[in-house]
Design an enzyme around this catalytic site. Structure first.
Site, mmCIF file in Angstrom:
data_model
loop_
_atom_site.group_PDB
_atom_site.id
_atom_site.type_symbol
_atom_site.label_atom_id
_atom_site.label_comp_id
_atom_site.label_asym_id
_atom_site.label_seq_id
_atom_site.Cartn_x
_atom_site.Cartn_y
_atom_site.Cartn_z
ATOM 1 N N LYS A 42 -0.643 -5.268 -1.016
ATOM 2 C CA LYS A 42 -1.223 -5.018 -2.347
ATOM 3 C C LYS A 42 -0.119 -4.742 -3.366
ATOM 4 O O LYS A 42 -0.147 -5.265 -4.473
ATOM 5 C CB LYS A 42 -2.184 -3.814 -2.300
ATOM 6 N N SER B 34 -5.483 -1.391 -4.749
ATOM 7 C CA SER B 34 -6.078 -0.271 -4.021
ATOM 8 C C SER B 34 -5.299 1.006 -4.294
ATOM 9 O O SER B 34 -4.076 0.970 -4.513
ATOM 10 C CB SER B 34 -6.014 -0.581 -2.524
ATOM 11 N N TYR C 134 -0.953 -3.360 5.111
ATOM 12 C CA TYR C 134 -2.004 -3.754 4.166
ATOM 13 C C TYR C 134 -1.662 -3.279 2.749
ATOM 14 O O TYR C 134 -1.693 -4.041 1.786
ATOM 15 C CB TYR C 134 -3.360 -3.162 4.609
#
Ligand code: NAD
Ligand code: UD1
Length: 361
Positions: free
Chosen positions: A177, A149, A173
Site C-alpha cells: 500500500k 489503509s 501487505y
C-alpha cells in the site's frame, strides 16, 4: 461518447450534473468492485447516478454481490472478469469505454498471508496497479481514487492519527500500500495532469441496510467483526480475544471501526474532489472514535440478542494497542464525515449475517 486514442492527452472530467443531487455524473471504472468495499461503493455510486464498469478476477469474491447491487438499485452495471495484471485484457476494457475516473480497490489484503507469501502480494498489488496506471496514461484517464489503509502508519506515535503522521508499515501487505502511494506521487510529479485521491481506510465493518450485500470472507475470518458475527450465527464456537494486557481501559485492542456505507460515500466525495483538479491528496477515512474488542462484543450482543462466547488469549503478533483516525481533513476538504455509529454497524452486520449465514453461497 467518442473513444480517445491511446497516447492522447488527459480526459478532463466533463461530467453531466445531476440537478437533483448536485452530483457530477461520471463514467467510472471500478477495479475490485465485486469485493466487500467495492460492492457497497458500486451501490452508492449507482444510486448517485454514475455509470459503472467493474473489473475483478473474483480471486476473493463472487459475482453474486454485483447481481444484488443491480437488483437493489434497479440500475445496470457492466462487469468484466479480468485480472489487472493481464494488460491486453484490461486494454480492451479501456478501449471499449470512455472512463472519466477510476476507483482502484483490487488487491490482496490478508496481512498474515502476505507475510507467508510476499511475492504474490507484491506481484498482484504492485504489478496490477502499474498495468492500470500505464493504461490510464495511454488512454488519457487521469482521475484516480486509490484504496490505501491505516496500516501504512504501522505503530502510531500518537492518536488520533493525522495524515501527516510518520508511516512505517510492519508487514508486506502494508508495504504494498505504501509503495503504491509513492508510485502515485511519483507519477503525479512526472505528469501533473493526474488527480489522485489516496484514501486511508481505518477498520471497515457493517453492511448495506437491505441485508442483501455484506462481507463474505473465505475460510475462517481474520478480522474481528466477521468473526464475531460468525460466532453469533453458530458458525464458530467462540471468539479468541487477542491480548487483554494492552494499555487500554479494558486491556483489549482499540480500533476505529467505520461503517462500510460511510466509507462508500467517501468515494463519491473523493470523485467530486477530483473535479477540482487537486493533484495528489491523502485522506484518512475513519470516525475518529475508538472501540475496544470487549466493547464491540457487548454492542453485538445487545443488537443481536445472542451471546458471544469468548476467551482471552495471547496478543496476535504484529497487532498494536490503539489506532484511530483524526478525520478532520476529510471533513474540511471533502465535506465527508462518518454518520453511522457502532449500534448501526452491528445491526447491519447482524441483518446481513443472519439472512445469509453462508454468505453468497
Ligand atoms: P476484497 O478482497 O473484498 O476486495 C478486493 C477485490 O479485488 C476482490 O473482489 C478481488 O477478487 C479483487 N482482486 C484482487 N486482485 C485482483 C486482480 N489482480 N485483478 C482483478 N481483481 C482483483 O477486499 P475489500 O475489503 O473490499 O478491500 C478493498 C480494498 O481496500 C483493497 O485494496 C484493500 O487492501 C483495501 N483496504 C481494505 C480494508 C479492509 O479492512 N477491508 C482496510 C484498508 C484497506
Ligand atoms: C487489520 C489488519 C490491518 C488492516 C485493518 C483494517 C491485521 C494484522 N491487520 O487490522 O492491516 O488495515 O485490519 O482492515 O490483520 N481481534 C481479536 N480476535 C479476532 C480478530 C481480531 O481479538 O479473532 C482483535 C485484534 O487484536 C484487534 C481488533 O480485534 O485489536 C481488530 O482486529 P482486526 O479486525 O483484525 O483489524 P486490525 O488488527 O485493526
Amino acid at each position: 461518447m467518442k473513444r480517445r486514442e491511446s497516447g492522447s492527452g488527459q480526459r478532463r472530467i466533463s461530467p453531466t450534473n445531476n440537478r437533483q443531487s448536485g452530483v457530477n455524473i461520471m463514467k467510472i471504472l471500478i477495479t475490485g468492485g465485486a469485493g466487500y468495499i467495492g460492492s457497497h461503493t458500486c451501490l452508492t455510486l449507482l444510486e448517485e447516478g454514475h455509470e459503472i464498469c467493474v473489473v475483478d478476477n473474483l480471486v476473493n469474491s463472487k459475482e453474486a454481490p454485483l447481481a444484488r447491487v443491480q437488483e437493489i438499485t434497479g440500475r445496470h452495471l457492466d462487469f468484466q472478469r479480468v485480472d489487472l495484471t493481464q494488460k491486453e485484457r484490461l486494454r480492451r476494457v479501456f478501449a471499449a469505454h470512455s472512463f472519466e475516473g477510476i476507483i482502484h480497490f483490487a488487491g490482496l489484503k490478508a496481512v498474515g498471508e502476505s507475510a507467508v507469501m510476499p511475492l504474490p502480494y507484491y506481484r498482484n498489488n504492485i504489478c496490477g496497479t502499474l498495468v492500470l496506471l500505464e493504461l490510464m496514461q495511454a488512454y488519457g484517464v487521469k482521475n484516480l481514487v486509490f484504496s490505501s489503509s491505516a496500516t501504512v502508519y504501522g505503530e502510531p506515535e500518537s492518536v488520533p492519527i493525522r495524515e501527516t503522521a510518520a508511516v512505517g508499515p510492519t508487514n508486506p501487505y502494508g508495504r504494498t500500500k505504501l509503495m503504491i502511494e509513492y508510485i502515485l506521487k511519483d507519477l503525479y510529479q512526472s505528469d501533473p495532469e493526474f488527480n489522485i485521491a489516496i484514501l486511508r481506510y481505518f477498520n471497515p465493518v457493517g453492511a448495506h441496510g437491505s441485508g442483501r450485500i455484506g462481507e463474505d470472507p473465505n475460510d475462517i475470518p481474520n478480522n474481528l467483526m466477521p468473526f464475531i458475527s460468525q460466532v453469533a450465527v453458530g458458525k464458530q464456537p467462540r471468539l479468541s480475544v487477542f491480548g487483554s494486557d494492552y494499555p487500554t481501559p479494558d486491556g483489549t485492542g482499540v480500533r476505529d471501526y467505520i461503517h462500510v456505507m460511510d466509507l462508500a460515500a467517501g468515494h463519491g466525495c473523493a470523485l467530486e474532489k477530483l473535479c477540482q483538479n487537486p493533484g495528489v491528496v491523502t485522506y484518512n477515512l475513519g470516525t475518529g472514535r475508538g472501540y475496544s474488542v470487549l466493547e464491540m462484543i457487548a454492542a453485538f450482543e445487545r443488537v443481536s440478542g445472542r451471546p458471544i462466547p469468548y476467551q482471552l488469549v495471547d496478543r496476535r503478533e504484529g497487532d498494536i494497542a490503539v489506532c484511530y483516525a483524526d478525520p478532520a481533513l476529510a471533513e474540511q476538504d471533502l465535506g465527508w464525515r462518518a454518520k453511522r455509529g457502532i449500534e448501526e454497524m452491528c445491526t447491519d452486520v447482524w441483518r446481513w449475517q443472519s439472512a445469509n449465514p453462508n454468505g453468497y453461497e
